[in-house]
Motif scaffolding. Structure first.
Motif, PDB file in Angstrom:
ATOM      1  N   ILE A  32      30.391  38.997  46.512  1.00 23.73           N
ATOM      2  CA  ILE A  32      31.977  38.731  46.616  1.00 23.73           C
ATOM      3  C   ILE A  32      32.093  37.566  47.722  1.00 23.73           C
ATOM      4  O   ILE A  32      31.449  37.658  48.710  1.00 23.73           O
ATOM      5  CB  ILE A  32      32.552  39.988  47.058  1.00 23.73           C
ATOM      6  CG1 ILE A  32      32.352  41.116  46.026  1.00 23.73           C
ATOM      7  CG2 ILE A  32      34.051  39.642  47.411  1.00 23.73           C
ATOM      8  CD1 ILE A  32      32.841  42.470  46.683  1.00 23.73           C
TER       9      ILE A  32
ATOM     10  N   ILE B 285      32.114  38.224  42.210  1.00 20.44           N
ATOM     11  CA  ILE B 285      33.468  38.360  42.070  1.00 20.44           C
ATOM     12  C   ILE B 285      34.095  37.218  42.985  1.00 20.44           C
ATOM     13  O   ILE B 285      33.626  37.193  44.244  1.00 20.44           O
ATOM     14  CB  ILE B 285      33.908  39.721  42.757  1.00 20.44           C
ATOM     15  CG1 ILE B 285      33.283  40.957  41.500  1.00 20.44           C
ATOM     16  CG2 ILE B 285      35.207  39.867  42.736  1.00 20.44           C
ATOM     17  CD1 ILE B 285      33.532  41.940  42.107  1.00 20.44           C
TER      18      ILE B 285
ATOM     19  N   THR C  48      37.123  34.349  44.443  1.00 16.77           N
ATOM     20  CA  THR C  48      38.753  34.467  44.667  1.00 16.77           C
ATOM     21  C   THR C  48      39.474  33.529  43.771  1.00 16.77           C
ATOM     22  O   THR C  48      38.873  32.615  43.350  1.00 16.77           O
ATOM     23  CB  THR C  48      38.651  34.007  46.377  1.00 16.77           C
ATOM     24  OG1 THR C  48      39.923  33.630  46.663  1.00 16.77           O
ATOM     25  CG2 THR C  48      38.084  32.614  46.539  1.00 16.77           C
TER      26      THR C  48
ATOM     27  N   SER D  52      38.682  38.040  40.999  1.00 18.58           N
ATOM     28  CA  SER D  52      39.171  39.246  41.336  1.00 18.58           C
ATOM     29  C   SER D  52      40.474  39.928  41.140  1.00 18.58           C
ATOM     30  O   SER D  52      40.614  40.928  40.884  1.00 18.58           O
ATOM     31  CB  SER D  52      39.366  39.115  42.853  1.00 18.58           C
ATOM     32  OG  SER D  52      40.083  38.053  43.406  1.00 18.58           O
ATOM     33  N   ALA D  53      41.261  38.854  40.507  1.00 17.63           N
ATOM     34  CA  ALA D  53      42.347  39.155  39.873  1.00 17.63           C
ATOM     35  C   ALA D  53      42.448  38.097  38.789  1.00 17.63           C
ATOM     36  O   ALA D  53      41.971  37.111  38.794  1.00 17.63           O
ATOM     37  CB  ALA D  53      43.389  39.132  40.772  1.00 17.63           C
TER      38      ALA D  53
ATOM     39  N   ALA E 262      44.026  44.112  40.376  1.00 16.83           N
ATOM     40  CA  ALA E 262      42.512  43.639  40.192  1.00 16.83           C
ATOM     41  C   ALA E 262      42.132  43.732  38.995  1.00 16.83           C
ATOM     42  O   ALA E 262      42.602  44.314  37.981  1.00 16.83           O
ATOM     43  CB  ALA E 262      41.666  44.767  41.274  1.00 16.83           C
TER      44      ALA E 262
ATOM     45  N   ALA F 124      36.131  43.818  37.493  1.00 17.09           N
ATOM     46  CA  ALA F 124      35.554  43.670  38.703  1.00 17.09           C
ATOM     47  C   ALA F 124      35.428  45.047  39.505  1.00 17.09           C
ATOM     48  O   ALA F 124      34.468  45.207  40.190  1.00 17.09           O
ATOM     49  CB  ALA F 124      36.188  42.664  39.516  1.00 17.09           C
TER      50      ALA F 124
ATOM     51  N   ILE G  97      31.956  47.009  40.957  1.00 24.97           N
ATOM     52  CA  ILE G  97      31.729  47.456  42.521  1.00 24.97           C
ATOM     53  C   ILE G  97      31.256  48.982  42.295  1.00 24.97           C
ATOM     54  O   ILE G  97      30.437  49.306  43.017  1.00 24.97           O
ATOM     55  CB  ILE G  97      33.080  47.101  43.304  1.00 24.97           C
ATOM     56  CG1 ILE G  97      33.094  45.607  43.262  1.00 24.97           C
ATOM     57  CG2 ILE G  97      32.895  47.964  44.600  1.00 24.97           C
ATOM     58  CD1 ILE G  97      34.571  45.374  43.964  1.00 24.97           C
TER      59      ILE G  97
ATOM     60  N   ASN H 237      39.817  38.014  48.320  1.00 24.08           N
ATOM     61  CA  ASN H 237      39.078  39.224  47.647  1.00 24.08           C
ATOM     62  C   ASN H 237      39.274  40.689  47.896  1.00 24.08           C
ATOM     63  O   ASN H 237      39.710  41.480  47.349  1.00 24.08           O
ATOM     64  CB  ASN H 237      37.456  38.788  47.304  1.00 24.08           C
ATOM     65  CG  ASN H 237      37.280  37.624  46.757  1.00 24.08           C
ATOM     66  OD1 ASN H 237      37.565  37.298  45.265  1.00 24.08           O
ATOM     67  ND2 ASN H 237      36.620  36.709  47.356  1.00 24.08           N
ATOM     68  N   LEU H 238      39.025  40.796  49.147  1.00 25.23           N
ATOM     69  CA  LEU H 238      38.939  42.233  49.837  1.00 25.23           C
ATOM     70  C   LEU H 238      40.158  42.644  49.745  1.00 25.23           C
ATOM     71  O   LEU H 238      40.621  44.120  49.750  1.00 25.23           O
ATOM     72  CB  LEU H 238      38.365  42.267  51.132  1.00 25.23           C
ATOM     73  CG  LEU H 238      36.955  41.501  51.211  1.00 25.23           C
ATOM     74  CD1 LEU H 238      36.285  42.039  52.548  1.00 25.23           C
ATOM     75  CD2 LEU H 238      35.894  42.107  50.107  1.00 25.23           C
TER      76      LEU H 238
ATOM     77  N   VAL I  20      42.784  42.436  47.510  1.00 27.52           N
ATOM     78  CA  VAL I  20      43.290  42.870  46.545  1.00 27.52           C
ATOM     79  C   VAL I  20      43.040  44.261  46.255  1.00 27.52           C
ATOM     80  O   VAL I  20      41.752  44.777  46.623  1.00 27.52           O
ATOM     81  CB  VAL I  20      42.321  42.296  45.275  1.00 27.52           C
ATOM     82  CG1 VAL I  20      42.901  42.697  44.037  1.00 27.52           C
ATOM     83  CG2 VAL I  20      42.679  40.651  45.232  1.00 27.52           C
TER      84      VAL I  20
ATOM     85  N   ILE J 210      40.137  46.352  44.831  1.00 28.59           N
ATOM     86  CA  ILE J 210      39.009  45.725  45.104  1.00 28.59           C
ATOM     87  C   ILE J 210      38.544  46.465  46.501  1.00 28.59           C
ATOM     88  O   ILE J 210      37.431  46.875  46.538  1.00 28.59           O
ATOM     89  CB  ILE J 210      38.806  44.162  45.087  1.00 28.59           C
ATOM     90  CG1 ILE J 210      39.219  43.513  43.869  1.00 28.59           C
ATOM     91  CG2 ILE J 210      37.461  43.798  45.757  1.00 28.59           C
ATOM     92  CD1 ILE J 210      38.097  43.500  42.755  1.00 28.59           C
TER      93      ILE J 210
END
Length: 325
Positions: A14, A37, A39, A130-131, A172, A176, A180, A200-201, A203, A206
């Motif tokens: 990620i 994954i 951004t 990620s989205a 998300a 993805a 995870i 990323n985190l 979202v 996610i």
């Protein structure tokens, strides 16, 4: 959800930016089932122009990851990464960004366009945003002011307190989240802490999937600090920022460089106000992390990078040890 163990081992990486691409070039040569994954918060340069003009997520970080994982003739990759230098509307655009934009238009969907582009480039692994929409990244600074836009944040001249997304409840990409949930290992970084990793985190689904996962989580810390983001940050400061944004401790390992960076290389970074990240190992262990020491740097033309093959072999070894335990 309990990970479904594949024979190769499912590794989810990620991040975004140059660091992620460098790491993936090594990982693709390991016997791993890879998912990257990436951004979609970038709003500068060619990506930002395409994002604004065509109302699609920015393709730049995705382009670099596709190129890193591709298995095509070098000339094809060079063409995909080619950036126009002409004095017209094409100036500054990377050809790959335009191709991803075209594929999004043809398929009617950004994530689907990436999937089709992956087939064309014979990509080893899976590349997922990620989205499936653009995200606006904003930063609240220590003085309470707010800077809007990923590309503007590092140039504010102020210290970052926190970053956040708009819309707040961005959805998300389901694939993805599923990747995870099924991962045997989750690797976070390397990359710009506030503008490549945290978007990323943050979202929500996610972040929730990462926190819920029982898979070991490895953080690959940057080798150098970044002015405007992590000036004077130690490795422990990077971890603290991640934990504060996620609301809990969630990492198991941190990769620690134990090789001295030559003075002549350090001096080249002085003008960028960048310096080697200090690995405050006692603090890292106090945060519950296992520090993995190794010589993990390479330098080329004065730039410090992670040694992609060395780091990839460490990741593969950690995965093997955890699956056997």
């Amino acid at each position: 959800m309990t990970p479904k163990h594949s024979e190769q081992g499912k590794v989810v990486v990620i991040g975004g930016g140059t660091g992620l691409s460098v790491l993936l070039r090594g990982l693709k040569n390991q016997p791993l089932d890879l998912t990257a994954i990436v951004t979609v918060a970038d709003d500068g340069g060619s990506s930002g122009r395409i994002r604004e003009d065509l109302n699609i997520p920015p393709p730049g970080d995705i382009r670099n990851v596709l190129a890193a994982l591709s298995d095509v003739e070098p000339l094809v990759e060079e063409m995909f990464q080619y950036r126009f230098a002409s004095q017209n509307e094409l100036s500054g655009h990377a050809l790959g960004n335009l191709i991803i934009a075209a594929m999004t238009s043809i398929t009617g969907d950004f994530a689907h366009g990436i999937q089709e582009m992956s087939k064309v480039l014979n990509v080893r692994g899976q590349v997922l945003p990620s989205a499936n929409q653009s995200i606006l990244l904003s930063a609240e600074m220590e003085d309470g002011s707010v800077i809007k836009g990923e590309s503007k944040i590092p140039f504010s001249g102020k210290k970052i307190s926190r970053v956040f997304l708009s819309p707040e409840h961005v959805k998300a990409l389901p694939q993805a989240v599923e990747a995870i949930q099924e991962a045997d290992m989750i690797v976070i970084g390397p990359g710009s802490l506030y503008t490549s990793i945290l978007p990323n985190l943050l979202v929500k689904n996610i972040g929730k999937a990462i926190l819920a996962s029982k898979a070991p989580k490895v953080y690959i810390c940057n080798l150098m600090t970044q002015a405007g983001e992590t000036l004077n940050y130690t490795a422990g400061d990077h971890i603290k920022a991640l934990y504060e944004h996620m609301g809990e401790h969630f990492l198991d390992y941190v990769l620690v460089n134990n090789e001295e960076i030559p003075m002549e290389v350090k001096s080249l970074y002085d003008k960028e106000m960048a310096e080697p990240v200090q690995f405050d190992v006692d603090r890292l262990q106090g945060l519950g992390l296992k520090a993995v020491y190794d010589k993990i740097i390479t330098h080329h033309n004065g730039l410090i990078r992670h040694d992609t093959e060395r780091v990839a072999s460490i990741i593969a070894k950690l995965l093997h040890e955890n699956r056997d335990s």
